[in-house]
Design an enzyme around this catalytic site. Structure first.
Site, PDB file in Angstrom:
ATOM      1  N   ASP A 402      40.777  35.783  60.041  1.00  0.00           N
ATOM      2  CA  ASP A 402      39.864  36.569  60.864  1.00  0.00           C
ATOM      3  C   ASP A 402      40.093  38.060  60.602  1.00  0.00           C
ATOM      4  O   ASP A 402      41.229  38.510  60.445  1.00  0.00           O
ATOM      5  CB  ASP A 402      40.122  36.245  62.339  1.00  0.00           C
ATOM      6  CG  ASP A 402      39.205  36.990  63.273  1.00  0.00           C
ATOM      7  OD1 ASP A 402      37.996  36.751  63.225  1.00  0.00           O
ATOM      8  OD2 ASP A 402      39.716  37.829  64.046  1.00  0.00           O
ATOM      9  N   GLU A 431      37.545  36.437  55.945  1.00  0.00           N
ATOM     10  CA  GLU A 431      36.392  37.046  56.596  1.00  0.00           C
ATOM     11  C   GLU A 431      36.423  38.534  56.270  1.00  0.00           C
ATOM     12  O   GLU A 431      37.217  39.288  56.824  1.00  0.00           O
ATOM     13  CB  GLU A 431      36.417  36.860  58.114  1.00  0.00           C
ATOM     14  CG  GLU A 431      35.204  37.506  58.775  1.00  0.00           C
ATOM     15  CD  GLU A 431      35.363  37.728  60.276  1.00  0.00           C
ATOM     16  OE1 GLU A 431      34.352  37.672  60.987  1.00  0.00           O
ATOM     17  OE2 GLU A 431      36.512  37.969  60.718  1.00  0.00           O
TER      18      GLU A 431
END
Length: 705
Positions: A402, A431
């Site tokens: 993330d 990400e």
């Protein structure tokens, strides 16, 4: 759990032995390839920009580390910043040699700085090869670039392996001590992402030592062509008893659908657990309070491990959502950092980045004041977070990182080296939005394809007849079923992500082909995989926004284009709200059958898999909302033609190559041929998606199956 104790001993006492990065030393890792004017920097406030730094590997929290320049180009005055973890901005193109003074000795690091260039120029790609003969390893590379360029290639040996590269581009076999890593960089107007091989001594051959060539940047074999399924962990299981155990009870659905990889959104103990209201994003779990404990409402670590075992019994791999850019502001470390009366205040104050410490104004993203960013310039922070990686690497098959752009590139390089050394099958998905090709080539195996997602969003907005109002029957006890309007903060960030994608004009449906071709223009590493998605936990539901027909076309694009398709839970069953509970009792069975057919076709047809080429073909259509293309698998000689339509009604698409008339998705006849010699006589009726078998090409008939 007392997390302060974790920082002292390097990991959870029950987690097993810690992993090591590289050779276990503090050497800072592979050579660095940068551009003058950008350098290796990690400033506050760069919300969507990649961070980087120079850092020792396997850091000791209390160790002493000093950086200095050994050699630099003439007229350069560049020097690393002070501190154990440094920034460095080369001011002159050329090659720099830096030294890291560490507790275990002096380590040298090469930094190759290329001239400033036009950032809009295409980046080259490079693939490194090697042959072994007559006691030498001979290097060679294939370099390419979009346009008229003619890239050159530079070779570098990892500084940890010494000076074994000879001027003629060969390496003596007797200079290889167990293993040597070699890098290639293609240079045109810009420089490429590096490629690498490892030369490994592999016993004695007939007359000389045998050398094996390995490719350290390749993804695990199981991750290539994988179909990924993301669940919002606290909204996927049974509504009455949402636990790891009831998630395991629902795995038959994933197995029947053909899912290979289960990506679970965060399930650790977090500030945003069950009961978190919609206006705060629902129970998302992205603000961690304990990295070694799961949310007790979901179960225990043992219960999670049982879920992983249940997945493995069905040949489904499990990916852990690794959230290490920030913590919750209720994390014990942050509470100690802001409380001057806390006995550990002095230690933890430097664990976070600050805009203004006196005002307790932490460095954050997007105004999210409750998730302060961690300070990777502190060796203790890196040491602790490596222990988090070690702990979960033993329990899962991969990590989805993330906010990967918010963590320095050097850390991800170390993580990749660390977990690849322990388990070559561990998978890494990043990400970065907009997707950053620097994350490939020794950091992550797969990237979110935000460019394709952006194109699909724009096509839905341009051509769809509008979404449907209402929600599923699965209303939540503590949250409205349709959260779309409620999560205003999340919408703003999703919009920022979309607006930051590559600037492709999605005025016609062939924008999806431009999105795929854009990977080569950006210079993505040849081994990089791409995650193709219609929606995820940060976006509104495509079905809700653009309607059923557009969703069918968009989902078919993610399955038939090169990359790994991802489904966000409920996408296949008609869930309407971004983070609604799964609609277990009210599936849209026709929609589900569409997805089953798509996935089955992808898995059964080599022309839809990773080795198959994407080919533009001539086509004519009565609407800008339709597109046609071909996929061909040279090894098998199998070829498909795909036609997609994002608009309302039925599109007519004419193509000029021979195809079977039966749609492989529906078994219906969709292609008419009037029997004339006109090659454009093949006319397709396309509601949303059509996939047709095409004639085998002459060049591959002999090798077909």
């Amino acid at each position: 759990m007392d997390q302060r104790r974790l920082c002292t001993d390097g990991g959870d006492p029950g987690s097993g032995a810690a992993l090591e990065s590289g050779d276990g030393s503090h050497h800072p890792g592979p050579p660095r390839f940068v551009t003058v004017g950008e350098g290796i920097v990690d400033p506050n406030g760069n919300e969507m920009e990649t961070r980087d730094d120079l850092a020792p590997r396997n850091p000791d929290g209390d160790g002493t580390y000093v950086w200095r320049v050994l050699e630099s180009p003439d007229s350069s005055s560049a020097a690393p910043t002070d501190g154990p973890i440094a920034e460095f901005e080369p001011d002159v193109p050329g090659t720099y040699a830096l030294a890291l003074e560490a507790p275990d000795g002096t380590h040298e690091l090469t930094v190759r700085a290329f001239p400033e260039v036009d950032e809009d120029a295409p980046r080259p790609q490079v693939e490194l090869e090697a042959t072994v003969a007559d006691g030498h390893v001979r290097l060679s590379a294939t370099a390419s670039v979009v346009g008229d360029g003619d890239p050159s290639v530079e070779y570098y040996v990892d500084d940890r392996n010494g000076d074994v590269l000879e001027p003629n581009g060969t390496i003596p076999v007797d200079a290889i001590d167990e293993r040597v890593r070699v890098y290639a960089i293609a240079v045109d107007e810009r420089h490429s992402v590096p490629d690498a091989i490892e030369l490994v001594l592999d016993g004695e051959g007939a007359n000389e030592p045998s050398v094996r060539v390995e490719r350290p940047f390749e993804p695990p074999e199981w991750a290539v062509d994988a179909v990924v399924y993301e669940i919002f962990t606290r909204r996927f299981p049974d509504r009455d008893e949402p636990t790891f155990e009831t998630i395991a009870d629902r795995l038959d659905h994933l197995e029947a659908l053909g899912i290979d990889v289960l990506w679970l959104s965060p399930f650790l103990e977090a500030e945003s657990g069950f009961g978190t209201p919609a206006e705060r994003g629902g129970p998302h779990g992205y603000n961690t309070r304990d990295y070694f404990e799961v949310d007790p409402d979901l179960g225990s670590v043992a219960d999670f491990e049982a879920l992983v075992d249940a997945c493995h019994e069905r040949d489904i791999r499990v990916v852990f959502d690794l959230v290490i850019n920030h913590t919750a502001d209720t994390h014990p470390f942050y509470e100690a950092a802001v409380d001057e009366t806390h006995p550990d205040h002095e230690r933890y104050r430097d664990w976070y980045r600050w805009e203004d410490f006196d005002e307790r104004d932490a460095d954050t993203y997007f105004g999210w004041d409750d998730i302060p960013n961690l300070n990777y310039a502190n060796p203790e922070v890196r040491d602790y977070l490596l222990s988090v990686v070690d702990y979960w690497a033993e329990r899962v098959d991969g990590f989805r990182a993330d906010v990967a752009w918010g963590v320095p590139l050097s850390f991800w390089t170390e993580v990749s080296d660390r977990v690849s050394g322990a388990d070559g099958d561990l998978f890494l998905l990043d990400e970065t939005l907009p997707s950053d090709i620097e994350m490939g080539g020794g950091r992550f195996h797969m990237h979110h394809d935000d460019v394709l997602h952006d194109a699909l969003e724009r096509l839905g907005a341009s051509f769809a007849d509008g979404g449907t109002d209402g929600s599923t029957a699965a209303d939540s006890a503590d949250e409205p079923a349709d959260e779309t309007a409620a999560v205003a903060e999340g919408n703003a960030v999703a919009d920022e992500f979309t607006d930051s994608a590559a600037d492709l004009e999605a005025t016609t449906a062939d924008a999806i082909l431009e999105a795929i071709e854009d990977r080569q223009r950006r210079g993505a590493h040849p081994d990089s995989e791409w995650l193709l998605y219609v929606e995820n936990h940060d976006t509104d539901r495509y079905l809700t926004e653009y309607g059923r027909d557009a969703q069918l076309a968009a989902s078919a694009a993610t399955v038939t284009l090169p990359g790994s398709p991802m489904l966000y839970y409920g996408q296949e069953t008609g869930v309407m709200g971004r983070r609604d509970p799964m609609n277990w009792e009210s599936f849209d069975t026709n929609l589900l059958e569409h997805y089953r057919q798509l996935i089955d076709l992808r898995k059964s047809h080599p022309a839809l898999q990773s080795d198959a080429d994407l080919e533009r073909i001539p086509y004519a259509t009565d609407t800008d909302a339709a597109v046609a293309f071909a996929r061909e698998a040279p090894a098998s000689g199998r070829r498909l033609v795909v036609a997609l339509h994002f608009g309302d009604g039925t599109a007519t698409v004419r193509i000029d190559e021979p195809v079977e008339g039966t749609d492989l998705l529906t078994d219906e006849e969709v292609a008419d041929d009037d029997g004339t010699a006109d090659s454009w006589a093949r006319e397709l009726a396309v509601d949303t998606a059509v996939v047709l078998e095409a004639e085998t090409t002459d060049s591959s008939e002999s090798g077909g199956q």
